[in-house]
Design a protein around this motif. Structure first.
Motif, PDB file in Angstrom:
ATOM      1  N   PRO A 185      -2.508   1.393  -3.366  1.00 38.26           N
ATOM      2  CA  PRO A 185      -2.265   2.454  -2.385  1.00 38.26           C
ATOM      3  C   PRO A 185      -3.554   3.026  -1.796  1.00 38.26           C
ATOM      4  O   PRO A 185      -4.623   2.913  -2.398  1.00 38.26           O
ATOM      5  N   GLU A 224      -1.840   7.991   0.426  1.00 36.33           N
ATOM      6  CA  GLU A 224      -0.511   7.674  -0.102  1.00 36.33           C
ATOM      7  C   GLU A 224      -0.299   8.324  -1.478  1.00 36.33           C
ATOM      8  O   GLU A 224       0.776   8.809  -1.794  1.00 36.33           O
ATOM      9  N   THR A 283       0.821  -1.210   0.000  1.00 40.17           N
ATOM     10  CA  THR A 283       0.000   0.000   0.000  1.00 40.17           C
ATOM     11  C   THR A 283       0.858   1.265   0.000  1.00 40.17           C
ATOM     12  O   THR A 283       0.335   2.351  -0.192  1.00 40.17           O
ATOM     13  N   THR A 284       2.161   1.113   0.224  1.00 47.67           N
ATOM     14  CA  THR A 284       2.991   2.319   0.218  1.00 47.67           C
ATOM     15  C   THR A 284       3.994   2.268  -0.935  1.00 47.67           C
ATOM     16  O   THR A 284       4.441   1.197  -1.352  1.00 47.67           O
ATOM     17  N   SER A 310      -1.648  -2.498 -10.632  1.00 46.07           N
ATOM     18  CA  SER A 310      -2.074  -1.529  -9.611  1.00 46.07           C
ATOM     19  C   SER A 310      -3.590  -1.513  -9.546  1.00 46.07           C
ATOM     20  O   SER A 310      -4.277  -1.757 -10.547  1.00 46.07           O
TER      21      SER A 310
END
Ligand SMILES: Nc1ncnc2c1ncn2[C@@H]1O[C@H](COP(=O)(O)OP(=O)(O)OP(=O)(O)O)[C@@H](O)[C@H]1O
Ligand SMILES: CC(C)(CO)[C@@H](O)C(=O)[O-]
Ligand code: BAL
Length: 306
Positions: free
Chosen positions: A100, A104, A8-9, A61
């Motif tokens: 993300p 973020e 997620t980062t 993504s």
């Protein structure tokens, strides 16, 4: 099933990808990237399968990008389902997923980023005219995703997009050229269901009646293609009139354009002289649907994968 690793980062994703590339047996691996907004279906599946076949490492993504929505209700109702998405990506052999949070990607949101991209003139045509700011939001997030997800040298990045979003594909292709981004853009033809409707995450929101009404969209595109293949007059005006009368379909546009510039092609004496793209957008029930078809005078009308 091999589950993809999910990050997620930005920092964690980059570190994992760098490690993956470092450990890979190929000296200069190709990384195939599939950007999505989630609620995955077989259209996304085809992109992942092509990336899996052609690349050494596959990354995807999942991010519903608020910058590309001009309609808050559309954003709020956009279908979401991370668990099912990860399951599908895992089954298809995706290695790493970047999913993300809003914070973020856009710290301080809803304050918009200070520096962002514009999609230029092409971004104000068709979808861009009906969804002001849409393509500025798309190019901004796609450029960010390219920067975040680019593997370290000497690995190469190939990014996969669907031809369903034809205007998006043309604009991203221009962005990569105009900004000299170190990414190869690849694309795949539209995946349709058994009745010809282009798969789309938003189809989930169609009722049974909406779905029946929506079939008029691909039917009019197949009709245009048939005319071109038969060497008959294009019949664009008739197709527009039929869609304007179709029950449950609120037509925004049906146009025939140059596939690279997206400028409208006025057909000389009613017949088509060059390869063209017929593009449709229409509202059906609660959603706006888009679709398109390559029109090739004489021979086959399907676009080959680029
Ligand atoms: N039916 C399809 N065939 C081929 N590619 C597709 C299809 N549907 C989506 N894609 C591609 O998948 C990528 C991610 O799209 P996205 O996550 O927005 O899904 P979507 O189904 O297009 O959703 P929606 O149209 O409801 O926004 C894009 O490159 C898009 O062009
Ligand atoms: C390319 C994209 C992932 C950017 O948000 C989106 O527009 C999409 O899914 O087509
Ligand atoms: N795939 C298109 C993204 C959007 O409609 O915002």
């Amino acid at each position: 099933m091999r589950k993809p690793q999910v990050f997620t980062t930005v920092q964690d994703f980059r570190a994992a990808l760098a490690e993956f590339v470092r450990r890979h047996s190929t000296l200069r691996p190709t990384v195939g990237m599939v950007p999505t907004m989630g609620a995955l279906h077989s259209g996304h599946g085809a992109l992942v399968a092509a990336a899996r076949e052609q690349a050494d490492i596959v990354i995807a993504s999942i991010f519903v990008n608020p910058l590309q929505f001009d309609d808050e209700t559309d954003y709020q109702h956009y279908p979401r389902g991370l668990d099912a998405d990860l399951q599908l990506l895992g089954e298809q052999g995706v290695d790493l997923v970047f999913a993300p949070t809003l914070e973020e990607m856009y710290p301080g949101f809803p304050e918009t980023p200070q520096v962002s991209l514009t999609a230029g003139e092409m971004g104000r045509l068709w979808e861009g005219a009906s969804r002001p700011g849409h393509f500025d939001g798309v190019v901004t997030v796609v450029a960010k995703l390219f920067n975040i997800m680019a593997p370290p040298s000497p690995a190469k990045l190939h990014a996969w997009f669907g031809q369903k979003d034809a205007e998006q594909l043309a604009i991203i292709t221009r962005m990569v050229q105009d900004l000299n981004l170190p990414v190869t853009v690849r694309s795949l033809p539209i995946v349709r269901d058994e009745n010809g409707l282009a798969l789309s995450s938003r189809n989930q929101r169609l009722s049974v009646e909406d779905y029946e009404a929506a079939l008029a969209i691909p039917q009019s595109l197949f009709g245009l293609r048939q005319n071109v293949e038969n060497g008959d007059p294009l019949g664009l005006d008739d197709a527009v009139a039929a869609l304007n009368e179709a029950y449950g379909v609120d037509l925004d546009y049906l146009v025939v354009v140059d596939p690279a510039t997206l400028q409208e092609l006025p057909p000389e004496d009613g017949s088509l002289q060059q390869e063209a793209l017929a593009m449709i957008a229409a509202r059906v029930g609660p959603v706006r649907l888009i679709d398109n078809m390559v029109l090739t005078p004489s021979s086959s009308a399907s676009a080959a994968p680029r």
